[in-house]
Design a protein around this motif. Structure first.
Motif, mmCIF file in Angstrom:
data_model
loop_
_atom_site.group_PDB
_atom_site.id
_atom_site.type_symbol
_atom_site.label_atom_id
_atom_site.label_comp_id
_atom_site.label_asym_id
_atom_site.label_seq_id
_atom_site.Cartn_x
_atom_site.Cartn_y
_atom_site.Cartn_z
ATOM 1 N N CYS A 133 14.130 1.904 16.987
ATOM 2 C CA CYS A 133 12.491 1.945 16.902
ATOM 3 C C CYS A 133 11.970 0.697 18.533
ATOM 4 N N GLU B 233 12.180 -0.896 21.949
ATOM 5 C CA GLU B 233 12.207 -2.901 21.944
ATOM 6 C C GLU B 233 11.348 -2.951 20.699
ATOM 7 N N THR C 253 4.189 -10.734 14.220
ATOM 8 C CA THR C 253 4.963 -10.232 14.882
ATOM 9 C C THR C 253 3.135 -9.524 16.160
ATOM 10 N N GLN D 163 2.711 -5.999 6.148
ATOM 11 C CA GLN D 163 4.274 -6.061 7.139
ATOM 12 C C GLN D 163 4.665 -6.980 8.364
ATOM 13 N N ARG E 272 1.870 2.394 12.819
ATOM 14 C CA ARG E 272 0.999 2.925 14.246
ATOM 15 C C ARG E 272 0.562 1.485 14.614
ATOM 16 N N SER E 273 1.087 0.475 14.123
ATOM 17 C CA SER E 273 -0.011 -0.770 13.887
ATOM 18 C C SER E 273 1.241 -1.311 15.912
ATOM 19 N N ALA E 274 2.266 -1.214 15.509
ATOM 20 C CA ALA E 274 2.773 -2.201 16.911
ATOM 21 C C ALA E 274 2.995 -1.001 17.787
ATOM 22 N N LYS F 1 9.006 0.944 19.528
ATOM 23 C CA LYS F 1 8.091 2.632 18.680
ATOM 24 C C LYS F 1 7.696 2.225 16.954
ATOM 25 N N HIS G 252 1.932 -9.026 10.410
ATOM 26 C CA HIS G 252 1.301 -7.550 11.475
ATOM 27 C C HIS G 252 1.247 -9.761 12.149
ATOM 28 N N VAL H 64 8.256 1.649 12.828
ATOM 29 C CA VAL H 64 9.364 1.169 12.065
ATOM 30 C C VAL H 64 8.922 1.087 10.483
ATOM 31 N N GLY H 65 8.103 1.357 10.188
ATOM 32 C CA GLY H 65 7.013 1.471 9.161
ATOM 33 C C GLY H 65 8.007 2.245 8.137
ATOM 34 N N GLY I 188 0.979 -1.482 0.367
ATOM 35 C CA GLY I 188 -0.002 0.091 0.123
ATOM 36 C C GLY I 188 0.526 1.264 0.340
ATOM 37 N N PHE I 189 1.665 1.534 0.841
ATOM 38 C CA PHE I 189 2.446 2.496 0.947
ATOM 39 C C PHE I 189 1.932 3.809 1.055
ATOM 40 N N GLN J 262 11.144 -4.633 7.224
ATOM 41 C CA GLN J 262 10.776 -3.150 6.967
ATOM 42 C C GLN J 262 11.772 -2.155 6.526
ATOM 43 N N ILE K 231 9.927 -6.082 18.309
ATOM 44 C CA ILE K 231 9.224 -7.480 18.587
ATOM 45 C C ILE K 231 9.675 -8.540 18.087
ATOM 46 N N ASN K 232 10.523 -8.808 16.298
ATOM 47 C CA ASN K 232 10.459 -9.360 15.191
ATOM 48 C C ASN K 232 11.870 -8.633 14.672
#
Ligand code: MCN
Length: 790
Positions: free
Chosen positions: A670, A672, A517, A512, A553-555, A743, A514, A745-746, A258-259, A682, A674-675
């Motif tokens: 970014c 902590e 993660t 991404q 915003r997703s993470a 935070k 999701h 990172v995308g 999408g970007f 990303q 997650i993955n």
């Protein structure tokens, strides 16, 4: 995170788990919107304007209507007459904003090449395409304008009668008097005029929609390429179709990139739904690649004059910025937010700058609407401050990295309120900068650069620092800024009676990762294996509320909602465990999924066993309801502010102007992670997009307002062979206000990469007195800058 340390073999938060989504994506088994087949589907094609600006004198559809397999042909007047609200609303109000009505199909005039004029519905896609040609459109051509400065400075017919001067908004942020004072007091002033070209998103999957209006229940089901199905549901309901929100189901199956371009509520998907409502049968629309080039929202399109006031010791006293932002022909949903709040508020970059003033004139032009594209606003802002840092370093004859270091916000100043009206949450800027400079061997490179210059070779070293506002929140702040949506995200975390877990969340993935993660977040909180967790996104009937995926915003916001939901579930399970263990809740410890009484680990219940008990409901604490699930709305107290330092090394070929991008080093923070593998991906994708902007991409229009760059061989997206191996590293500075310290990172690397590469090329050309070159910097640009003939 959970109370226990994660065992080495557990696959949870922080582990580079392979992406759960990859097998179906890579084997072609994944289902995209266009893969969905409904019996009786008709196919929609949209007749589009060939003119940049013209009055519509007549739209004759009779010949098209008479063609074989054509079911119906509709014009803008038909849509208007149908009585639906027929508005594609803007989702961000600014003071004094001019908001002309943006309709599903044009009625009086067309305002850009690609504007929709008529909709053909036919039994087959080919019949619909063929019938487009048979529609006879009589135009009266009007003078057009494609450049945002010309649009307000030149005497041209307005794009919209409501904005005679083509100004949609005139926005100011910061303290103009303080800036005047800083400039009067400072030892020196440096300036740069720059242009950030229009970029075209180029997601791998073109936009498409399949609408199915159920006449009996008056319910609309709409499958579409969406980054935020709930937002689409709301805008379709309130602004466009007038169908009650609870009678609309929006489903985003797999979405192939999408970007930013699939955030928006476009006329095309709405027309698809409207046609299905007219005909009472499913209707499908799919953009061709070329159609996408003139209808998917473009990005950037800024023309800026910027100045920086500095003292001889390198202290930055203030910056002054004025930008003309091209909005295109219509106000897309975030078109007003991107060049105002998302741009002006980040102009401080990583630096402690006491005085900032920014004015942005939002200009209508006869072009495809402009909206957020990866890095939106923040890319444009960081580009400005980083270019200013380079020109100031030149003015002061100071090393550009040293000038940057001198002005960094120190770690003990956080939370740090900038002169551009935002509060940075946390940062260790110098640590990231040192890591990047050490990694690249900055001092040695400067020596090598000097030696090579003696030999007539031009090495350039570009450094850029970035900070980014990720995840727009809280809702109150968003509302104050003009957003017509909140800044929260919602989740449901549900144990089933057999111990598996379903996580439903209102974000929507387009690549991404999701599913992977978010399962990691829940696994960590609940002490169960990621394989026991199923993550569901992208369906408004399954997930009651949400705001989608944009602004990295997703993470932080979606992940925050998941962590909070999981904690609530865990606490209920703890109460059940305490009841089973005949102990007080306060004495119950939770270790890797097991509840036990403190100091007595031998007798324990796994949370999955507790889930079974919760649904049996036979022996629960008094007054506790059965079931083990939680719904959570998480409204963070602030954005998160990821940051980092990127360094590029280039060598210019003096004979041809070609730019060899030799090395690219990225240090991102970014919070902590997650993955790490997904974060790495990303960052890689983001760097490639930033390099694309710096060296290759840029929409171009001809004198008639036609887009010249409308195919993949005309709009140069970087191939893998155009970019070097990326050398990446991370520092970790948790966000203090986010439940899991993450935070976004995308978008980070896209934001950093363009100024880094431009900085490197301009640095290489220092012997030619080149202070700045506009993107995309092609070999021809370089050749001319070195004194070559045009
Ligand atoms: N992540 C993580 N640790 C962190 C932060 C993030 O592991 N500290 C993970 C997340 O869990 C998620 C991914 O990294 O899987 C990106 O997270 P985040 O930064 O929250 O960004 P979003 O998921 O909200 O994605 C939006 C962002 C934007 S705005 C654009 S534009 C963009 C991007 O993501 N478009 C993309 N990355 C993209 N990647 C692909 N493949 N396709 C796009 O269209």
């Amino acid at each position: 995170m959970s109370e226990s340390d994660q065992p080495a073999d557990k696959r949870g938060f922080g582990d580079p788990i392979e992406r759960d989504e990859d097998v179906p994506l890579l084997t072609g088994e994944a289902t995209y919107t266009d893969d969905i087949q409904l019996r009786g589907t008709a196919h929609l094609a949209i007749r589009r304007s060939d003119h940049a600006h013209a009055r519509l004198l007549e739209v004759d559809t009779s010949a098209a209507e008479a063609m074989d397999d054509v079911v119906a042909v509709y014009t803008g007047a038909d849509v208007e007459d149908s009585g639906v609200p027929n508005t594609i609303p803007t989702a961000w109000m600014l003071p004094g904003l001019v908001t002309p009505q943006y309709r599903m199909l044009a009625v009086d005039k067309v305002r850009h090449e690609g504007d929709g004029i008529a909709a053909v519905v036919a039994e087959t896609p080919q019949a619909a395409q063929d019938a487009l040609e048979a529609i006879d459109v009589e135009y009266e051509a009007l003078e057009h304008v494609t450049d945002p400065v010309e649009s307000v400075d030149r005497d041209v017919p307005p794009v919209h009668e409501e904005a005679e001067d083509n100004v949609a908004f005139d926005f100011e942020l910061g303290d103009a008097d303080a800036v005047d004072e800083a400039f009067a007091d400072a030892d020196r002033v440096a300036s740069v005029d720059l242009r950030q070209p229009r970029l075209i998103p180029n997601a791998m999957e073109p936009r498409s929609a399949l609408a199915d209006w159920d006449v009996a229940t008056e319910k609309l089901r709409l499958w579409m390429t969406s980054q935020n199905p709930h937002l689409h549901r709301m805008l379709l309901s309130a602004g466009t179709l007038g169908v009650p929100e609870n009678k609309i189901q929006v489903i985003a199956p797999e979405v192939g990139g999408g970007f930013g371009s699939k955030i928006y509520h476009y006329p095309d998907e709405a027309v698809t739904a409207w046609c299905s409502m007219q005909l009472g049968r499913p209707v499908k629309w799919k953009a061709s690649r070329m159609e996408g080039y003139v209808t998917d929202c473009h990005g950037r399109d800024h023309t800026t004059s910027a100045e920086i006031a500095v003292d001889d010791d390198g202290t930055v006293r203030g910056i002054r910025v004025e930008t003309h932002a091209g909005l295109g022909a219509q106000l897309s949903q975030f078109a007003t937010a991107t060049p105002s709040y998302l741009y002006a508020t980040i102009l401080s970059g990583e630096y402690a700058i006491p005085a900032i003033h920014c004015r942005v004139i939002g200009a209508f032009t006869n072009t495809t609407p402009v909206d957020a594209y990866r890095g939106a606003g923040r890319s444009e802002g960081i580009y400005v401050i980083e270019r200013l840092m380079d020109v100031a370093a030149r003015e002061l004859e100071m090393d550009p990295a040293e000038l940057r270091r001198t002005n960094l916000v120190p770690p003990d100043e956080f939370p740090y309120e900038t002169a551009a009206a935002v509060v940075y949450d946390s940062g260790e800027y110098e640590r990231a900068m040192d890591t990047a400079l050490e990694h690249v061997g900055y001092d040695d490179l400067r020596e090598r650069q000097a030696e090579l210059r003696e030999e007539g070779r031009y090495l350039g070293i570009g450094v850029a620092n970035f900070v980014e506002s990720a995840g727009l929140s809280p809702s109150g702040l968003a509302g104050d800024l003009g957003a017509q949506a909140g800044g929260w995200e919602s989740s449901i975390v549900r144990f089933d009676s057999t111990g598996t877990v379903t996580v439903l969340v209102g974000t929507a993935d387009q690549g991404q990762g999701h599913r992977t993660t978010f399962a990691q977040i829940a696994a960590e909180e609940l002490g169960v294996d990621v394989d026991a967790i199923d993550v569901v996104e992208g369906d408004t009937d399954q997930i009651p509320q949400g705001l989608g995926t944009y602004g990295s915003r997703s993470a932080s916001v979606g992940g925050g909602a998941i962590a909070r939901g999981a904690r609530e579930v865990r606490e209920k399970a703890r109460e059940i465990a305490a009841h089973q263990l005949e102990a007080s809740v306060d004495d119950i410890e939770f270790d890797d999924g097991e509840f036990h009484v403190a100091g007595a680990p031998d007798r324990s219940y796994h949370i999955q066993e507790i889930a079974a008990e919760a649904y049996l409901g036979h022996d629960l604490p008094e007054e506790m309801d059965p079931g083990l699930e939680a719904t959570n709305f998480y409204d963070p107290e602030n954005f998160t502010f990821p940051f980092g330092t990127h360094v590029a090394v280039v060598e210019i070929q003096p004979e041809t102007g070609e730019i060899d991008l030799e090395r690219y080093v990225a240090v991102d923070d970014c919070g902590e992670i997650i993955n790490p593998m997904i974060v790495e991906g990303q960052v890689h994708g983001g760097i490639a997009q930033g390099i694309g902007a710096a060296l290759y991409e840029g929409a171009a229009y001809d004198d008639d307002g036609h887009l010249l760059t409308r195919r993949m061989d005309e709009y140069a997206v970087p191939h893998s062979t155009y970019v070097p191996d990326f050398e990446t590293d991370h520092t970790v500075t948790p966000s203090p206000h986010n439940p899991i310290g993450v935070k976004g990172v995308g978008e980070s690397a896209t934001i950093a990469a363009a100024p880094t590469v431009v900085s490197a090329v301009v640095d290489a050309l220092e012997p030619f007195d080149v202070d700045h070159l506009d993107m995309p910097i092609t070999p021809e640009t370089v050749w001319q800058a070195m004194g070559g003939e045009e």
